[in-house]
Write a protein that holds these residues in place. Sequence first.
Motif, short mmCIF file in Angstrom:
data_model
loop_
_atom_site.label_atom_id
_atom_site.label_comp_id
_atom_site.label_asym_id
_atom_site.label_seq_id
_atom_site.Cartn_x
_atom_site.Cartn_y
_atom_site.Cartn_z
N VAL A 102 0.88 -1.16 0.00
CA VAL A 102 0.00 0.00 0.00
C VAL A 102 0.92 1.22 0.00
O VAL A 102 1.83 1.32 0.83
N VAL A 103 0.71 2.11 -0.96
CA VAL A 103 1.58 3.27 -1.12
C VAL A 103 0.79 4.56 -1.11
O VAL A 103 -0.41 4.57 -1.40
N CYS A 104 1.49 5.63 -0.77
CA CYS A 104 0.95 6.98 -0.91
C CYS A 104 1.81 7.67 -1.96
O CYS A 104 3.02 7.85 -1.77
N VAL A 105 1.19 8.02 -3.08
CA VAL A 105 1.90 8.67 -4.18
C VAL A 105 1.57 10.16 -4.16
O VAL A 105 0.40 10.54 -4.20
N VAL A 119 -3.62 7.22 -2.33
CA VAL A 119 -3.27 5.99 -1.62
C VAL A 119 -3.93 4.82 -2.33
O VAL A 119 -5.10 4.89 -2.71
N GLY A 120 -3.17 3.73 -2.52
CA GLY A 120 -3.73 2.54 -3.14
C GLY A 120 -2.77 1.39 -3.09
O GLY A 120 -1.64 1.50 -2.60
N CYS A 164 1.81 -2.48 -10.01
CA CYS A 164 3.10 -2.57 -10.70
C CYS A 164 3.58 -1.18 -11.03
O CYS A 164 2.83 -0.20 -10.97
N LYS A 165 4.85 -1.10 -11.37
CA LYS A 165 5.40 0.12 -11.95
C LYS A 165 6.15 -0.30 -13.20
O LYS A 165 6.70 -1.39 -13.28
N THR A 206 5.88 3.90 0.98
CA THR A 206 5.20 2.65 1.33
C THR A 206 4.60 2.81 2.71
O THR A 206 5.27 3.26 3.65
N LEU A 207 3.32 2.45 2.84
CA LEU A 207 2.61 2.56 4.11
C LEU A 207 2.60 1.19 4.78
O LEU A 207 2.59 0.16 4.11
#
Length: 89
Positions: free
Chosen positions: A14-17, A45-46, A50-51, A86-87
């Motif tokens: 789970v990331v905060c972009v 946040v989601g 992939c990147k 990264t959360l």
Amino acid sequence: MELSKRKPRKIYKVVCVSWGDAFIETDDFTLEEAIKTQPIYRKTVGFLICKNQYGYVLATDLYEKESDGMSAKMFIPKGMITEVKTLTY
């Protein structure tokens, strides 16, 4: 499919972009206002699906009954991103 026969679910971070978004306004504006225009800075946040060479793909939902089901794909171009954290949960 029975629970015992399902493939194990991949663990997604789970990331905060943080990113600068494009926008449109329909009001009249002056040259001075145009010169001062900046992106609208957002935090999204989601689940990081992939990147790739172009950016990051996030999802808001992962389906519990499907090992690879997800929904609400969001793509953020790499050039618009200012930070990715990264959360933990």
